[in-house]
Structure formats: structure tokens, C-alpha cells
Design a protein around this motif. Sequence first.
Motif, PDB file in Angstrom:
ATOM      1  N   PHE A 155       0.852  -1.198   0.000  1.00  0.00           N
ATOM      2  CA  PHE A 155       0.000   0.000   0.000  1.00  0.00           C
ATOM      3  C   PHE A 155       0.891   1.253   0.000  1.00  0.00           C
ATOM      4  N   GLY A 156       1.914   1.218   0.859  1.00  0.00           N
ATOM      5  CA  GLY A 156       2.811   2.373   0.969  1.00  0.00           C
ATOM      6  C   GLY A 156       3.547   2.626  -0.327  1.00  0.00           C
ATOM      7  N   HIS A 157       4.055   1.549  -0.938  1.00  0.00           N
ATOM      8  CA  HIS A 157       4.846   1.727  -2.150  1.00  0.00           C
ATOM      9  C   HIS A 157       3.978   2.223  -3.305  1.00  0.00           C
ATOM     10  N   SER A 158       2.783   1.652  -3.453  1.00  0.00           N
ATOM     11  CA  SER A 158       1.895   2.111  -4.535  1.00  0.00           C
ATOM     12  C   SER A 158       1.586   3.597  -4.365  1.00  0.00           C
ATOM     13  N   ALA A 159       1.369   4.018  -3.126  1.00  0.00           N
ATOM     14  CA  ALA A 159       1.071   5.439  -2.874  1.00  0.00           C
ATOM     15  C   ALA A 159       2.259   6.310  -3.292  1.00  0.00           C
ATOM     16  N   ALA A 160       3.467   5.827  -2.996  1.00  0.00           N
ATOM     17  CA  ALA A 160       4.659   6.609  -3.354  1.00  0.00           C
ATOM     18  C   ALA A 160       4.775   6.744  -4.871  1.00  0.00           C
ATOM     19  N   VAL A 161       4.434   5.667  -5.610  1.00  0.00           N
ATOM     20  CA  VAL A 161       4.498   5.738  -7.085  1.00  0.00           C
ATOM     21  C   VAL A 161       3.440   6.734  -7.592  1.00  0.00           C
ATOM     22  N   CYS A 162       2.265   6.708  -6.976  1.00  0.00           N
ATOM     23  CA  CYS A 162       1.202   7.658  -7.380  1.00  0.00           C
ATOM     24  C   CYS A 162       1.679   9.091  -7.188  1.00  0.00           C
ATOM     25  N   LYS A 163       2.321   9.320  -6.060  1.00  0.00           N
ATOM     26  CA  LYS A 163       2.820  10.679  -5.788  1.00  0.00           C
ATOM     27  C   LYS A 163       3.831  11.086  -6.866  1.00  0.00           C
ATOM     28  N   LYS A 164       4.743  10.175  -7.179  1.00  0.00           N
ATOM     29  CA  LYS A 164       5.769  10.455  -8.187  1.00  0.00           C
ATOM     30  C   LYS A 164       5.129  10.731  -9.550  1.00  0.00           C
ATOM     31  N   ALA A 165       3.995  10.053  -9.818  1.00  0.00           N
ATOM     32  CA  ALA A 165       3.335  10.204 -11.131  1.00  0.00           C
ATOM     33  C   ALA A 165       2.526  11.499 -11.219  1.00  0.00           C
ATOM     34  N   GLY A 166       2.393  12.224 -10.117  1.00  0.00           N
ATOM     35  CA  GLY A 166       1.684  13.505 -10.184  1.00  0.00           C
ATOM     36  C   GLY A 166       0.250  13.460  -9.696  1.00  0.00           C
ATOM     37  N   PHE A 167      -0.168  12.317  -9.110  1.00  0.00           N
ATOM     38  CA  PHE A 167      -1.505  12.305  -8.493  1.00  0.00           C
ATOM     39  C   PHE A 167      -1.477  13.273  -7.307  1.00  0.00           C
ATOM     40  N   SER A 168      -2.621  13.861  -7.011  1.00  0.00           N
ATOM     41  CA  SER A 168      -2.656  14.885  -5.961  1.00  0.00           C
ATOM     42  C   SER A 168      -2.825  14.287  -4.581  1.00  0.00           C
ATOM     43  N   GLY A 169      -3.197  13.007  -4.508  1.00  0.00           N
ATOM     44  CA  GLY A 169      -3.393  12.366  -3.221  1.00  0.00           C
ATOM     45  C   GLY A 169      -3.742  10.904  -3.449  1.00  0.00           C
ATOM     46  N   VAL A 170      -3.988  10.179  -2.372  1.00  0.00           N
ATOM     47  CA  VAL A 170      -4.473   8.796  -2.488  1.00  0.00           C
ATOM     48  C   VAL A 170      -5.607   8.595  -1.501  1.00  0.00           C
ATOM     49  N   GLU A 171      -6.443   7.624  -1.834  1.00  0.00           N
ATOM     50  CA  GLU A 171      -7.499   7.230  -0.906  1.00  0.00           C
ATOM     51  C   GLU A 171      -7.385   5.725  -0.667  1.00  0.00           C
ATOM     52  N   ILE A 172      -7.399   5.322   0.594  1.00  0.00           N
ATOM     53  CA  ILE A 172      -7.416   3.894   0.927  1.00  0.00           C
ATOM     54  C   ILE A 172      -8.856   3.418   0.771  1.00  0.00           C
ATOM     55  N   HIS A 173      -9.050   2.302   0.062  1.00  0.00           N
ATOM     56  CA  HIS A 173     -10.410   1.744  -0.023  1.00  0.00           C
ATOM     57  C   HIS A 173     -10.625   0.884   1.224  1.00  0.00           C
ATOM     58  N   GLY A 174     -11.324   1.481   2.184  1.00  0.00           N
ATOM     59  CA  GLY A 174     -11.562   0.749   3.442  1.00  0.00           C
ATOM     60  C   GLY A 174     -13.018   0.328   3.559  1.00  0.00           C
ATOM     61  N   ALA A 175     -13.752   0.398   2.426  1.00  0.00           N
ATOM     62  CA  ALA A 175     -15.205   0.161   2.477  1.00  0.00           C
ATOM     63  C   ALA A 175     -15.602  -1.058   1.643  1.00  0.00           C
ATOM     64  N   HIS A 176     -16.899  -1.263   1.515  1.00  0.00           N
ATOM     65  CA  HIS A 176     -17.542  -2.174   0.546  1.00  0.00           C
ATOM     66  C   HIS A 176     -17.100  -3.630   0.598  1.00  0.00           C
ATOM     67  N   GLY A 177     -16.573  -4.067   1.726  1.00  0.00           N
ATOM     68  CA  GLY A 177     -16.282  -5.493   1.873  1.00  0.00           C
ATOM     69  C   GLY A 177     -14.940  -5.952   1.326  1.00  0.00           C
ATOM     70  N   TYR A 178     -14.060  -5.022   0.934  1.00  0.00           N
ATOM     71  CA  TYR A 178     -12.722  -5.423   0.469  1.00  0.00           C
ATOM     72  C   TYR A 178     -11.790  -5.632   1.672  1.00  0.00           C
ATOM     73  N   LEU A 179     -10.513  -5.911   1.403  1.00  0.00           N
ATOM     74  CA  LEU A 179      -9.649  -6.429   2.473  1.00  0.00           C
ATOM     75  C   LEU A 179      -9.599  -5.566   3.753  1.00  0.00           C
ATOM     76  N   VAL A 180      -9.452  -4.252   3.590  1.00  0.00           N
ATOM     77  CA  VAL A 180      -9.355  -3.399   4.792  1.00  0.00           C
ATOM     78  C   VAL A 180     -10.633  -3.540   5.612  1.00  0.00           C
ATOM     79  N   ASN A 181     -11.765  -3.526   4.900  1.00  0.00           N
ATOM     80  CA  ASN A 181     -13.071  -3.692   5.542  1.00  0.00           C
ATOM     81  C   ASN A 181     -13.193  -5.095   6.159  1.00  0.00           C
ATOM     82  N   GLN A 182     -12.642  -6.093   5.485  1.00  0.00           N
ATOM     83  CA  GLN A 182     -12.698  -7.468   6.021  1.00  0.00           C
ATOM     84  C   GLN A 182     -11.966  -7.550   7.358  1.00  0.00           C
ATOM     85  N   PHE A 183     -10.812  -6.863   7.440  1.00  0.00           N
ATOM     86  CA  PHE A 183     -10.090  -6.876   8.719  1.00  0.00           C
ATOM     87  C   PHE A 183     -10.903  -6.197   9.820  1.00  0.00           C
TER      88      PHE A 183
END
Length: 418
Positions: A155-183
Motif C-alpha cells: 500500500f505504501g509503495h503504490s502510494a509513493a508511485v502515485c505521488k511520483k506520477a503527479g496524483f494529488s493524493g491517495v485514498e485507501i479503499h476501506g469500504a464495501h467489503g474489500y480487504l481493509v473492511n474485512q479486517f
Amino acid sequence: MKTDTILLNQSLSLPNGTVLKNRLAKASMSETLGTYDNRPTPALVELYKRWASSGLGLIITGNVMIDRRALGEPGNVVIEDERDLPTLQKWAKAATDHGAAIWAQLNHPGKQSTKGLNESNLAPSAVPFREDMAAFFETPREATEAEIKDIISRFGHSAAVCKKAGFSGVEIHGAHGYLVNQFLSPHHNRREDAWGGTPEKRRRFVMEVYSEIRRQVGAEFPVGIKLNSADFQQGGFTEEESLDSIRALVEAGIDLIEISGGTYEAPAMSGAMHKPKKASTVAREAYFLEFAEKVRSTVQVPLMVTGGFRSATGMNEALSSGSLDLVGLARLLAIDPDAATLLLQGRDSAQRVRPITTGIKAVDRMGIMEVLWYTRQLKRIGKGGNPVPSEGGLAAFLKSALGSGWGTYRTRRLRARS
Ligand SMILES: Cc1cc2nc3c(=O)[nH]c(=O)nc-3n(C[C@H](O)[C@H](O)[C@H](O)COP(=O)(O)O)c2cc1C
């Protein structure tokens, strides 16, 4: 209909100094416009140019996966390294050139991935799906400690690549039954080790994902999270636990909370569980406003609410009630990608979000059916065309199901060759 007070046009300053030019946000919609070996494509650039030119203040991408062994759907974009930096840069620029902020939504599906797409699916615990869904989704295996740690660092590394690519921010998907939500969910997380057993331990995964991202992107880069108000599932994540998680994330420094709800097994995010009895609640359109008010009275944090917003009046009234800072829109922007232009003038889109059904009960009960219909609209816009809001549910479903089967086959073939 035209409304007089257009609060949607006010800018929003996040506590870290980031300024969003207005209060209208495009919520995440999985485009599945990546290649079958999960690379971003020019169609994504085209789609995001169209959205950004409509005047949206914040654009959150469809979920981007952090591990190519764990896809949610064929055609997901995966960011594990810098191999696609040039296309990612064009994708980000498509939005920022128009003054919109663009945040990449980072996700790991855990068990919520259709059978056959990945070699195997992991989750906090090996809990099977609802009986009528077990034909499409396999029972996952329990993740090991080493796998959990690996996912956190991804998660950390993907966010760092997004930052390098010029994205303005990141959002963690913690909803809708995916892994973060499962935990977070006591239904999916039956662990008795350091990652489960009490609300604090179930929260540990999301807290570590957040800290690792923050460690890799620094203090100034916006990091938000989409969280369920509740899972709407027996034994699932409750409002109380959601409020406690929000409190903990805010204390840790999160920049934005987006509120949604539900899972594939209980699709509240699309309004399936929203059956308001009071006329005042119907008039308020959005599904999770009451929960947003509870968050507001608990902590101070920029709040986005997604689900059910349709009219300029509904959006402006919600903003004026003070229970949220940003209005999140998904389906309307798939059938009318230019809707923001009108909404920001206090006018409504000519398009109406309507229930999409196939007439096959077992299929219509699953939230995934609607997602397939909307994804077809996104593909049309990505090709430079226009959506076809009149498209029938059944034909679209059959074509999508075929496409998805082909996509799964191609994904597996390409993976086997690499
Ligand atoms: C085609 C489609 C794909 C979606 N993909 C995602 C996704 O990748 N991540 C996410 O957080 N929500 C996703 N959603 C849910 C939306 O962000 C939103 O929560 C939901 O559609 C309710 O908002 P609406 O009433 O404005 O459509 C998706 C919805 C649709 C229709």
C-alpha cells in the motif's frame, strides 16, 4: 430545477493546506479500462479529461490494485512499481490540467474477487460467502503474518508511485467489503492473534496501512480513506466501531474521510438497504447523512459523503446543514460525465439514475450487476463517445458476463506467460 445558494462552488481547504476548488467530488468507480496485464491505458486519460473538464473539484480514481496476484476484476490497473510511470503521469495530468485534484484509490480485494481470476484469494479468516454467492466467490484462505506485512508495505509503495506520477493524493479503499473492511469486520475477521479478536486488534491493519502510506509519501501529501458507516450484515462492522475507527484515523492524521456502506453481500452503497420511511429523509437523498452527522459530532475532519446524491438542491442543502464538506457522486457521472458543469450552476442533470435490473432475481440481488452496466458506460466515454443511459439491463449483463469471462481467461494466460 435551479437552486439559489450554490455552496457546491465554495473551495475547501484541508488541514494540511491542500485546497480543493469546490465541493463536488467524483467518487471512485472501477473503470476496468486497464489492459489484461493490468497496465493503465489512453482510455483512462480520455475518460478523466472529460470528467475534469466539467469542473469537478476532486476526482477519485476507480480502485487501483496494489498486488497483481490480487485483482478485483479483469482490467484493473495495478501499481506495484514504476513501469507505467509515463501513462500514470498522463492520467494524473488529465485532471490536474483542469484544476481538479486527482486521488488514486488504492485497494486489495481480499476475498471479494470472482472465482478463477486470482490463483487464490486471501482474507483475515477463511469465512465462506453467503450461500447464493458461493458459486461465484470462493472461500478464501487465512492470510499469514508475513502476507499481511507484505500487503501493508505494498500500500505504501503504490502510494509513493502515485505521488511520483503527479496524483494529488491517495485514498485507501476501506469500504464495501474489500480487504481493509474485512479486517475491520468481526464477521470476516475471526483471528485471535495480533490482527483480530478485539475492535482495537481488528483496526490494527487499517492503522498500519495508513502509517505506512504516510511514511512513504510524507506529511504534506493528502491521504484519505473510504469507510463504511456499517456493513449492513449480521455480525459485521457496526456504526460504533466505524466511529471508533474514524476517531483513531483522525488522531493519526488522516486528511479526509469518505462515508459509504455495505458489501457485495449487502450492497448498501447503491441504496439497496435504504428504505427511508420519513418524508424528510427521502427529501435528503443521500443514504448515509445520519451517520455523517454522528461523525461530525464526534470528531473534526473533512468529510465526504457518497451515495444517493442526485439534485443540486439535495447537494446544497446537505452542505448547508453542515454535516459534510464534500458531495461524492458516482453513477450520475457515468451516465452524464458533464453533470458537474450544471450542478455547479445550481442546475440538475437531464439524466436520472434509475434502478438497473436484468429481470433475473438471483442476479439483481447482487450489487455487482449494476456495476457491470455502469462500467459499460465508462468504457464508451473512455473511447471518446457518450454513455447510453437507455441501455437495457439484461443485454448489458450478458455482454459484460461474457467480457468478464474472456478477461479472466486472458488475465490468467498473460500471468502464466510472465
Ligand atoms: C461502476 C461502478 C464502480 C464502482 N467502483 C468503486 C470502486 O472502485 N471503489 C469504490 O470505493 N466505490 C466504487 N463504487 C461505488 C461508488 O463509489 C459509490 O459509493 C456508489 O455508486 C454510490 O454513489 P452514487 O449513488 O452516487 O452512485 C462503484 C460504483 C459503480 C456504479
